[in-house]
Design an enzyme around this catalytic site. Sequence first.
Site, PDB file in Angstrom:
ATOM      1  N   TYR A 163     -12.796  -2.484 -23.447  1.00 61.00           N
ATOM      2  CA  TYR A 163     -12.923  -2.592 -21.983  1.00 61.00           C
ATOM      3  C   TYR A 163     -13.175  -1.218 -21.371  1.00 61.00           C
ATOM      4  O   TYR A 163     -14.076  -1.056 -20.537  1.00 61.00           O
ATOM      5  CB  TYR A 163     -11.654  -3.215 -21.409  1.00 61.00           C
ATOM      6  N   GLY A 207     -14.683 -10.738  -6.431  1.00 60.02           N
ATOM      7  CA  GLY A 207     -16.059 -11.221  -6.301  1.00 60.02           C
ATOM      8  C   GLY A 207     -16.163 -12.311  -5.255  1.00 60.02           C
ATOM      9  O   GLY A 207     -17.094 -12.322  -4.438  1.00 60.02           O
TER      10      GLY A 207
END
Length: 311
Positions: free
Chosen positions: A289, A135
């Site tokens: 997840y 990110g």
Amino acid sequence: MPVQLPDSDSEDELPPAWEERATSDGFVYYVNHQSKTTQWSHPRTGKMKRVSGDLPIGWSRHVEEGTGKVIFVEEKTQRKSYTDPRLAFAVEEAPSQVGELRQRFDSGTNALQVLHGRDLSGKVALITGCNAGIGFETARSLALHGCEVLFACRDEKATKGAIAKIFQEKEAAGLRCKHIPLDLASLRSTKRCAEQVKQLCKHIDMLILNAGVFALPHSITEDGYERTFQVNHLAHFYLTNQLSELFDHTSRIVVVSSESHRMSTLPASGLSESDLCPPPHKFWSMLAYNNSKLCNVLFAMELAKVSDEPV
């Protein structure tokens, strides 16, 4: 005629034992390490290419002492290479056929290389969870190419530190970065983030849903949902809907998923809340997840369908 070789996922991918290089004046040539020969044309396509223009941001060209060879140095890491980094952007000498699809990047390509030569001035990107990891590299690369980047992150201290790194690298890029508080474990925080963004922006060019958690023990958020499911998918879904008025046909929404979505156990039909938010005795962090990443993929596919519909 090009040599007949096995099929590949990308026709531009080199066969085993081949290497792509460039001369000092930009002509691309190909080295066959098995036969110890070189040629100007690509071994798969038979096409010729050239490189031109400036080096990617953060790279410089030097002449190696003693050997006189040209080397390329990535200033941040001091990594040295005899390979011209512009090879990723080499263009064919002759126009390619209409409709031809060619892969320019692979798993070794970084964000700066992908954006090389692009001017993103005037563009606005909102990225979740971008104070570290991929990110941060995405945010950094966009900012260095002129984009205004909104860091939608929970940890204010870490986010300010990330923005400071960009500021030190290029002051103007750092000034284009701004922190917007966002805790995806709270839908109330998610809504506040969207409201703040709408006060700052009239249009979002890129929404990159990057934030995520992994291997957390079972816990319930203030909204009553299992934490991995809410942080990785539900809050991102909510944020996207809250910001919908800032998107148009030019906007791009990127949902970062994972190959582990293939190991999801979510049923194709008859999906229930307990599948998405299982009780503690049925909870396994890895499976939570996997399921959240499948939700990411399905969300992206549905967004693509909606974007194709007439307004």
